[in-house]
Scaffold this motif. Sequence first.
Motif, PDB file in Angstrom:
ATOM      1  N   ALA A   1     -15.127  -1.047  -6.357  1.00 55.89           N
ATOM      2  CA  ALA A   1     -14.317  -0.799  -7.548  1.00 55.89           C
ATOM      3  C   ALA A   1     -12.853  -0.577  -7.207  1.00 55.89           C
ATOM      4  O   ALA A   1     -12.081  -0.095  -8.029  1.00 55.89           O
ATOM      5  CB  ALA A   1     -14.855   0.415  -8.302  1.00 55.89           C
ATOM      6  N   ASN A   2     -12.447  -0.933  -5.992  1.00 54.77           N
ATOM      7  CA  ASN A   2     -11.059  -0.747  -5.560  1.00 54.77           C
ATOM      8  C   ASN A   2     -10.110  -1.438  -6.524  1.00 54.77           C
ATOM      9  O   ASN A   2     -10.163  -2.657  -6.694  1.00 54.77           O
ATOM     10  CB  ASN A   2     -10.881  -1.344  -4.151  1.00 54.77           C
ATOM     11  N   PRO A   3      -9.225  -0.688  -7.198  1.00 59.91           N
ATOM     12  CA  PRO A   3      -8.359  -1.294  -8.205  1.00 59.91           C
ATOM     13  C   PRO A   3      -7.197  -2.080  -7.620  1.00 59.91           C
ATOM     14  O   PRO A   3      -6.479  -2.748  -8.357  1.00 59.91           O
ATOM     15  CB  PRO A   3      -7.838  -0.071  -8.978  1.00 59.91           C
ATOM     16  N   HIS A   4      -7.006  -2.013  -6.311  1.00 55.74           N
ATOM     17  CA  HIS A   4      -5.818  -2.632  -5.713  1.00 55.74           C
ATOM     18  C   HIS A   4      -6.117  -3.985  -5.061  1.00 55.74           C
ATOM     19  O   HIS A   4      -5.276  -4.528  -4.357  1.00 55.74           O
ATOM     20  CB  HIS A   4      -5.199  -1.670  -4.695  1.00 55.74           C
ATOM     21  N   ARG A   5      -7.349  -4.532  -5.283  1.00 59.46           N
ATOM     22  CA  ARG A   5      -7.709  -5.863  -4.797  1.00 59.46           C
ATOM     23  C   ARG A   5      -7.454  -6.000  -3.298  1.00 59.46           C
ATOM     24  O   ARG A   5      -6.901  -7.000  -2.827  1.00 59.46           O
ATOM     25  CB  ARG A   5      -6.952  -6.945  -5.581  1.00 59.46           C
TER      26      ARG A   5
ATOM     27  N   GLU B   1      -8.196   3.846   7.540  1.00 56.20           N
ATOM     28  CA  GLU B   1      -7.438   3.991   6.302  1.00 56.20           C
ATOM     29  C   GLU B   1      -6.278   2.993   6.299  1.00 56.20           C
ATOM     30  O   GLU B   1      -5.626   2.792   7.324  1.00 56.20           O
ATOM     31  CB  GLU B   1      -6.853   5.402   6.142  1.00 56.20           C
ATOM     32  N   LEU B   2      -6.038   2.392   5.152  1.00 61.67           N
ATOM     33  CA  LEU B   2      -4.833   1.595   4.918  1.00 61.67           C
ATOM     34  C   LEU B   2      -4.324   1.999   3.543  1.00 61.67           C
ATOM     35  O   LEU B   2      -4.958   1.712   2.531  1.00 61.67           O
ATOM     36  CB  LEU B   2      -5.129   0.096   4.959  1.00 61.67           C
ATOM     37  N   SER B   3      -3.216   2.712   3.522  1.00 62.65           N
ATOM     38  CA  SER B   3      -2.711   3.277   2.272  1.00 62.65           C
ATOM     39  C   SER B   3      -1.218   3.016   2.148  1.00 62.65           C
ATOM     40  O   SER B   3      -0.469   3.233   3.105  1.00 62.65           O
ATOM     41  CB  SER B   3      -2.959   4.793   2.216  1.00 62.65           C
ATOM     42  N   VAL B   4      -0.800   2.564   0.970  1.00 64.69           N
ATOM     43  CA  VAL B   4       0.613   2.366   0.669  1.00 64.69           C
ATOM     44  C   VAL B   4       0.928   3.099  -0.625  1.00 64.69           C
ATOM     45  O   VAL B   4       0.142   3.054  -1.584  1.00 64.69           O
ATOM     46  CB  VAL B   4       0.956   0.869   0.517  1.00 64.69           C
ATOM     47  N   ARG B   5       2.043   3.809  -0.645  1.00 66.20           N
ATOM     48  CA  ARG B   5       2.427   4.579  -1.819  1.00 66.20           C
ATOM     49  C   ARG B   5       2.489   3.686  -3.059  1.00 66.20           C
ATOM     50  O   ARG B   5       2.914   2.528  -2.976  1.00 66.20           O
ATOM     51  CB  ARG B   5       3.789   5.242  -1.573  1.00 66.20           C
ATOM     52  N   THR B   6       2.077   4.214  -4.191  1.00 63.88           N
ATOM     53  CA  THR B   6       1.936   3.422  -5.412  1.00 63.88           C
ATOM     54  C   THR B   6       3.184   2.619  -5.750  1.00 63.88           C
ATOM     55  O   THR B   6       3.106   1.432  -6.085  1.00 63.88           O
ATOM     56  CB  THR B   6       1.576   4.341  -6.598  1.00 63.88           C
ATOM     57  N   ASP B   7       4.344   3.225  -5.635  1.00 64.94           N
ATOM     58  CA  ASP B   7       5.577   2.540  -6.035  1.00 64.94           C
ATOM     59  C   ASP B   7       6.079   1.547  -4.987  1.00 64.94           C
ATOM     60  O   ASP B   7       7.110   0.901  -5.187  1.00 64.94           O
ATOM     61  CB  ASP B   7       6.682   3.560  -6.359  1.00 64.94           C
ATOM     62  N   GLN B   8       5.341   1.408  -3.868  1.00 57.63           N
ATOM     63  CA  GLN B   8       5.750   0.491  -2.807  1.00 57.63           C
ATOM     64  C   GLN B   8       4.733  -0.629  -2.585  1.00 57.63           C
ATOM     65  O   GLN B   8       4.842  -1.378  -1.613  1.00 57.63           O
ATOM     66  CB  GLN B   8       5.954   1.266  -1.498  1.00 57.63           C
ATOM     67  N   ARG B   9       3.768  -0.751  -3.479  1.00 54.46           N
ATOM     68  CA  ARG B   9       2.747  -1.780  -3.315  1.00 54.46           C
ATOM     69  C   ARG B   9       3.266  -3.145  -3.769  1.00 54.46           C
ATOM     70  O   ARG B   9       4.239  -3.252  -4.482  1.00 54.46           O
ATOM     71  CB  ARG B   9       1.478  -1.391  -4.085  1.00 54.46           C
ATOM     72  N   ARG B  10       2.552  -4.190  -3.318  1.00 53.71           N
ATOM     73  CA  ARG B  10       2.877  -5.580  -3.649  1.00 53.71           C
ATOM     74  C   ARG B  10       4.195  -6.032  -3.031  1.00 53.71           C
ATOM     75  O   ARG B  10       4.836  -6.962  -3.529  1.00 53.71           O
ATOM     76  CB  ARG B  10       2.924  -5.800  -5.169  1.00 53.71           C
ATOM     77  N   LEU B  11       4.612  -5.396  -1.954  1.00 51.37           N
ATOM     78  CA  LEU B  11       5.862  -5.770  -1.275  1.00 51.37           C
ATOM     79  C   LEU B  11       5.604  -6.297   0.137  1.00 51.37           C
ATOM     80  O   LEU B  11       6.546  -6.581   0.869  1.00 51.37           O
ATOM     81  CB  LEU B  11       6.803  -4.559  -1.200  1.00 51.37           C
ATOM     82  N   GLY B  12       4.330  -6.407   0.511  1.00 60.55           N
ATOM     83  CA  GLY B  12       3.992  -6.894   1.843  1.00 60.55           C
ATOM     84  C   GLY B  12       3.876  -5.810   2.896  1.00 60.55           C
ATOM     85  O   GLY B  12       3.592  -6.114   4.064  1.00 60.55           O
ATOM     86  N   ILE B  13       4.073  -4.558   2.507  1.00 59.60           N
ATOM     87  CA  ILE B  13       4.040  -3.471   3.478  1.00 59.60           C
ATOM     88  C   ILE B  13       2.632  -3.275   4.039  1.00 59.60           C
ATOM     89  O   ILE B  13       2.444  -3.100   5.252  1.00 59.60           O
ATOM     90  CB  ILE B  13       4.549  -2.161   2.837  1.00 59.60           C
ATOM     91  N   GLY B  14       1.627  -3.328   3.181  1.00 63.61           N
ATOM     92  CA  GLY B  14       0.249  -3.133   3.630  1.00 63.61           C
ATOM     93  C   GLY B  14      -0.172  -4.184   4.639  1.00 63.61           C
ATOM     94  O   GLY B  14      -0.826  -3.867   5.643  1.00 63.61           O
ATOM     95  N   ARG B  15       0.224  -5.421   4.410  1.00 65.75           N
ATOM     96  CA  ARG B  15      -0.150  -6.497   5.340  1.00 65.75           C
ATOM     97  C   ARG B  15       0.492  -6.282   6.714  1.00 65.75           C
ATOM     98  O   ARG B  15      -0.173  -6.420   7.747  1.00 65.75           O
ATOM     99  CB  ARG B  15       0.253  -7.848   4.765  1.00 65.75           C
ATOM    100  N   VAL B  16       1.767  -5.943   6.723  1.00 68.00           N
ATOM    101  CA  VAL B  16       2.447  -5.724   8.001  1.00 68.00           C
ATOM    102  C   VAL B  16       1.816  -4.550   8.744  1.00 68.00           C
ATOM    103  O   VAL B  16       1.579  -4.614   9.962  1.00 68.00           O
ATOM    104  CB  VAL B  16       3.954  -5.492   7.782  1.00 68.00           C
ATOM    105  N   LEU B  17       1.529  -3.454   8.049  1.00 63.78           N
ATOM    106  CA  LEU B  17       0.899  -2.300   8.683  1.00 63.78           C
ATOM    107  C   LEU B  17      -0.483  -2.662   9.235  1.00 63.78           C
ATOM    108  O   LEU B  17      -0.843  -2.270  10.353  1.00 63.78           O
ATOM    109  CB  LEU B  17       0.769  -1.154   7.683  1.00 63.78           C
ATOM    110  N   LEU B  18      -1.259  -3.392   8.451  1.00 67.71           N
ATOM    111  CA  LEU B  18      -2.594  -3.790   8.889  1.00 67.71           C
ATOM    112  C   LEU B  18      -2.517  -4.626  10.162  1.00 67.71           C
ATOM    113  O   LEU B  18      -3.244  -4.382  11.128  1.00 67.71           O
ATOM    114  CB  LEU B  18      -3.297  -4.567   7.779  1.00 67.71           C
ATOM    115  N   LEU B  19      -1.627  -5.605  10.178  1.00 62.33           N
ATOM    116  CA  LEU B  19      -1.503  -6.457  11.358  1.00 62.33           C
ATOM    117  C   LEU B  19      -1.003  -5.669  12.560  1.00 62.33           C
ATOM    118  O   LEU B  19      -1.461  -5.886  13.692  1.00 62.33           O
ATOM    119  CB  LEU B  19      -0.568  -7.628  11.054  1.00 62.33           C
TER     120      LEU B  19
END
Length: 341
Positions: free
Chosen positions: A299-303, A260-278
């Motif tokens: 169909a993932n809406p978050h690209r 799972e890789l999940s970031v809260r909706t209001d915190q997306r597009r800030l680079g948090i997902g990439r740092v967590l993934l790495l």
Amino acid sequence: MLDGTAGQDLPVGLGFRPYRGDEDHGAMAAVRLGCVERDRVDVHSVVEGLPTAAEIAEASAKLEEPSKNQILVVLDESVVGYATIRWWQERDDTWLYLHRGYLLPEHRGQGIGSAMLSWAEERIRQLVKQHGTARTAVIGANAMASEQDATTLLRAAGYRHVFSLVELELGDLQQVPEPGSELPAGIRTGPIGTSHYRAAWRTVVDSYADRGFTQRWPFQDFVDTADPACWRAAWNGQDMVGVALCSIRRHDHTAGEVEELSVRTDQRRLGIGRVLLLDGLRSLREQGATTARLFTGTANPHRSYDLYESVGFRRRNEYARYRKPLARSTGHWAVGSVHRI
């Protein structure tokens, strides 16, 4: 016991019989091995690879009444195929009854797959009646994009493609890039302890709120399968805003998985997902993994593809989910394969 009509349309010499437990697992594993070349099975897949007899035993033990919901196709007592039924409730209250089957290629083209399909659908209708779920129940089946026989059979039987999963692989964890940018002010990352379990579970569950065809995931199930050695989370103050749940595969300690890789909706597009993934990928490497896999919906809406590919993941497989209304009658088709996954 099998339904009295089960297997009546099979070619002479072939028949259905109930699953008998330990004595069958080796033969079932041999069936799976025999399908690899024809169906172009990715044996290292985390969605569906090539299971050992022990892994088939584990999966069978999780079935409800496996001797009734798993059948084998036999030719002179030799197992040449098998089918399994399982079910669960999705977030929108749909009850999905999924059948999955495997048939050796040399026995396809004789109507055996169609007979297995007919058995599965009839058994599912019995289960739905027993469970009282007819109002929201649907029949489901899967097939890899490379499984032409299964795809043809399902489409001929009236199944409709509803979504796909794409599996990606990062072939060398030594090549994981370093984070290219710092986290937003006030955001920190770190491991997930037992006191963080409910927040981590809630972060994942909430991330699926806008997605269809997703299974309910009770908190106790999360706790029962927790393996936090490679889990990482991000916090804004005391609030958890994202998680990366990574794990080493139990039967292959050189392989890791991003579950799972999940970031809260209001915190997306800030680079948090990439740092967590790495962070999660480096944790897998530290635990001995050399490769990593993950899967995500087409169909993932978050690209998320862009993110995964930016750190080195490459597409390997596609798995399609098909559905059919419960009330649609079952016919007999000449296509000679069995439904897959």
